[in-house]
Design an enzyme around this catalytic site. Structure first.
Site, PDB file in Angstrom:
ATOM      1  N   TYR A 116       0.606  -1.320  -0.133  1.00  0.00           N
ATOM      2  CA  TYR A 116       0.013  -0.055  -0.143  1.00  0.00           C
ATOM      3  C   TYR A 116       0.713   1.379   0.031  1.00  0.00           C
ATOM      4  O   TYR A 116       0.314   2.365  -0.437  1.00  0.00           O
ATOM      5  CB  TYR A 116      -1.069   0.037   1.029  1.00  0.00           C
ATOM      6  CG  TYR A 116      -2.171  -0.763   1.051  1.00  0.00           C
ATOM      7  CD1 TYR A 116      -1.879  -1.819   0.108  1.00  0.00           C
ATOM      8  CD2 TYR A 116      -3.172  -0.831   1.961  1.00  0.00           C
ATOM      9  CE1 TYR A 116      -3.197  -2.887  -0.044  1.00  0.00           C
ATOM     10  CE2 TYR A 116      -4.238  -1.789   1.948  1.00  0.00           C
ATOM     11  CZ  TYR A 116      -4.127  -2.755   0.960  1.00  0.00           C
ATOM     12  OH  TYR A 116      -5.301  -3.577   0.967  1.00  0.00           O
TER      13      TYR A 116
ATOM     14  N   LYS B  53       2.818 -15.617   2.531  1.00  0.00           N
ATOM     15  CA  LYS B  53       2.748 -16.350   1.219  1.00  0.00           C
ATOM     16  C   LYS B  53       4.064 -16.592   0.798  1.00  0.00           C
ATOM     17  O   LYS B  53       4.658 -16.527  -0.206  1.00  0.00           O
ATOM     18  CB  LYS B  53       1.682 -15.518   0.252  1.00  0.00           C
ATOM     19  CG  LYS B  53       1.588 -16.185  -1.066  1.00  0.00           C
ATOM     20  CD  LYS B  53       0.628 -17.432  -1.051  1.00  0.00           C
ATOM     21  CE  LYS B  53       0.517 -18.105  -2.514  1.00  0.00           C
ATOM     22  NZ  LYS B  53      -0.296 -19.280  -2.298  1.00  0.00           N
TER      23      LYS B  53
ATOM     24  N   ASP C 253      -3.739 -18.073   1.574  1.00  0.00           N
ATOM     25  CA  ASP C 253      -4.957 -18.784   1.073  1.00  0.00           C
ATOM     26  C   ASP C 253      -5.527 -19.736   2.031  1.00  0.00           C
ATOM     27  O   ASP C 253      -6.664 -19.981   1.783  1.00  0.00           O
ATOM     28  CB  ASP C 253      -4.591 -19.456  -0.286  1.00  0.00           C
ATOM     29  CG  ASP C 253      -3.329 -20.145  -0.357  1.00  0.00           C
ATOM     30  OD1 ASP C 253      -2.539 -20.192   0.687  1.00  0.00           O
ATOM     31  OD2 ASP C 253      -3.010 -20.624  -1.176  1.00  0.00           O
TER      32      ASP C 253
ATOM     33  N   ASP D  51      -5.793  -6.289   5.690  1.00  0.00           N
ATOM     34  CA  ASP D  51      -6.872  -5.728   5.152  1.00  0.00           C
ATOM     35  C   ASP D  51      -8.124  -6.733   4.665  1.00  0.00           C
ATOM     36  O   ASP D  51      -9.169  -6.672   5.049  1.00  0.00           O
ATOM     37  CB  ASP D  51      -6.537  -4.788   3.788  1.00  0.00           C
ATOM     38  CG  ASP D  51      -7.770  -3.867   3.359  1.00  0.00           C
ATOM     39  OD1 ASP D  51      -8.654  -3.628   4.105  1.00  0.00           O
ATOM     40  OD2 ASP D  51      -7.513  -3.535   2.195  1.00  0.00           O
TER      41      ASP D  51
ATOM     42  N   ASP E  34     -11.696  -8.143   6.670  1.00  0.00           N
ATOM     43  CA  ASP E  34     -13.208  -8.138   6.414  1.00  0.00           C
ATOM     44  C   ASP E  34     -13.872  -9.504   6.418  1.00  0.00           C
ATOM     45  O   ASP E  34     -15.158  -9.504   6.816  1.00  0.00           O
ATOM     46  CB  ASP E  34     -13.166  -7.651   5.021  1.00  0.00           C
ATOM     47  CG  ASP E  34     -13.104  -6.086   4.809  1.00  0.00           C
ATOM     48  OD1 ASP E  34     -12.692  -5.393   5.540  1.00  0.00           O
ATOM     49  OD2 ASP E  34     -13.956  -5.640   3.760  1.00  0.00           O
TER      50      ASP E  34
HETATM   51  C1  IPM Z   1      -9.514  -0.371   5.788  1.00  0.00           C
HETATM   52  C2  IPM Z   1      -9.681   0.236   4.385  1.00  0.00           C
HETATM   53  C3  IPM Z   1      -8.618   0.942   3.967  1.00  0.00           C
HETATM   54  C4  IPM Z   1      -7.471   0.255   3.993  1.00  0.00           C
HETATM   55  C5  IPM Z   1      -8.799   1.917   2.781  1.00  0.00           C
HETATM   56  C6  IPM Z   1     -10.286   2.513   2.436  1.00  0.00           C
HETATM   57  C7  IPM Z   1      -7.487   2.452   2.238  1.00  0.00           C
HETATM   58  O1  IPM Z   1     -10.187  -0.769   3.386  1.00  0.00           O
HETATM   59  O2  IPM Z   1      -9.391   0.341   6.662  1.00  0.00           O
HETATM   60  O3  IPM Z   1      -9.527  -1.597   5.766  1.00  0.00           O
HETATM   61  O4  IPM Z   1      -7.390  -0.577   2.865  1.00  0.00           O
HETATM   62  O5  IPM Z   1      -6.720   0.206   4.843  1.00  0.00           O
HETATM   63 MN    MN Z   2     -10.447  -2.785   4.267  1.00  0.00          MN
END
Ligand code: IPM
Ligand code: MN
Length: 357
Positions: A142, A191, A224, A248, A252
């Site tokens: 990133y 990985k 994975d 990241d 989620d």
């Molecule tokens: C998160 C979001 C951010 C990230 C984006 C919006 C830059 O997805 O906080 O997880 O990738 O860190």
């Molecule tokens: Mn995110």
């Protein structure tokens, strides 16, 4: 005590969920006799519209002078066609970097009363899920070099993933400090069967743990495989440490198996106590302004600020207890709604939580 909090509402549902969290903080202030001063600053799309860039100098200065920062979310359709550096997301990446917040902690915990909202089988949910993802936040792909261009008439783009040993060691230290108070088991996700950065990651985390935390066991899990384990049976994981990109994505996924991404908060810290606290979900532009978003992740983020930046443990517990009480009484926002429950909007959910403190 007096605390100065910078509030970055951001875009989409950002202002609604932040308003909910501030209401709860005000109630904590009244009850426990603290004064919270809130200063709002622009970030993301809102800042682009007002000042022409996603992270104005004034915002950086305000955050660096605050005791801690609360953030809603950034991004939206309106700014989707802007190029990389001009996008709202760049504002969030930029403030994390400017504040030196290399460690992002994302606890994915299953609330008993929301067990029905989890997509996992009941016999797995029953065992309880509580994974804490420790995500490296200011390095890796990133923040790596980016290029794009054309070669022999073919367009291309590159993103570089780079990690240094000190970057890996400092995030591993955070994971070890958490783990030593818990199961003393860390899963390190990489990985390493393909990537050079992952091989350095793997070597470094083991050497570091053996040297400084010999009681802690470090298990390597390929990313994975981890993605699969989280939906199959996440109950055996406790602390999970990983890179910026993998953290990241996996956070989620882990959030969703606990019921809803609308329930998960995160703290970002560096070497000091000033941090940035935010829900892990995004700005949800499709539901913005409709008062149907779930404010609980942001309320929990504010609670994490009380605990991790201000050392207000009892106050943190009071917020958590109030959330549990409201959920146990059957109140639900749309994302966690199940038949027979009482559906409430964003503002009402925040009011109920504040009233129960
Ligand atoms: C998160 C979001 C951010 C990230 C984006 C919006 C830059 O997805 O906080 O997880 O990738 O860190
Ligand atoms: Mn995110």
């Amino acid at each position: 005590m007096n605390y100065n909090i910078a509030v970055l509402d951001g875009d989409g549902i950002g202002p609604e969920i932040c308003a909910g969290a501030l209401l709860v903080l005000d109630k904590i202030g009244q009850k426990y006799r603290h004064i919270f001063n809130f200063s709002h600053y622009l970030i993301g799309g809102a800042a682009i519209d007002e000042c022409g860039c996603p992270l104005p100098e004034k915002t950086i200065k305000g955050c660096l002078e605050s005791d801690s920062v609360l953030l809603g979310a950034v991004g939206g359709y309106k700014w989707d066609n802007l190029s990389g550096d001009a996008r709202p997301e760049k504002g969030l990446l930029g403030i994390r970097k400017a504040m030196g917040l290399y460690s992002n902690i994302r606890p994915a915990k299953l609330w008993k009363s929301l067990a029905g909202a989890s997509p996992l089988k009941p016999e797995i949910v029953e065992k309880g899920v509580e994974i804490t993802i420790v995500r490296e936040l200011t390095g890796g792909i990133y923040f790596g070099k980016r290029t794009s261009g054309e070669e022999d008439g073919v367009q291309f783009a590159t993103d570089e993933e780079k990690y240094t040993v000190p970057e890996i060691e400092r995030i591993m230290r955070v994971a070890c400090e958490l783990s030593k108070k818990r199961s003393k088991r860390i899963a390190s996700v990489d990985k390493a069967n393909v990537l050079e950065t992952s091989r350095l990651w793997r070597k470094t985390v083991h050497e570091f743990a053996e040297k400084y935390y010999p009681d802690i066991t470090v298990e390597d899990v390929l990313v994975d495989n981890m993605a699969m384990q989280i939906v199959k049976d996440p109950t055996r994981f406790d602390v999970v440490v990983t890179s910026n990109l993998f953290g990241d994505i996996l956070s989620d996924e882990a959030a969703q198996v606990t019921g809803s991404i609308g329930m998960l908060a995160s703290s970002s810290l560096g070497d000091g106590t000033r941090g940035l606290y935010e829900p892990i979900h995004g700005s949800a532009p499709d539901i913005a302004g409709k008062d149907i978003a779930n404010p609980i992740a942001t309320i929990l983020a504010a609670a994490m600020m009380l605990r991790d930046s201000f050392n207000l443990i009892e106050e943190y517990n009071a917020v958590e207890r109030a959330i549990k009480k409201v959920l146990d009484s059957g109140y639900r926002t749309a994302d966690i709604y199940e038949e027979g429950m009482k559906k409430v909007g964003c503002a009402q959910m925040a009011r109920l939580i504040a009233e129960n403190i």
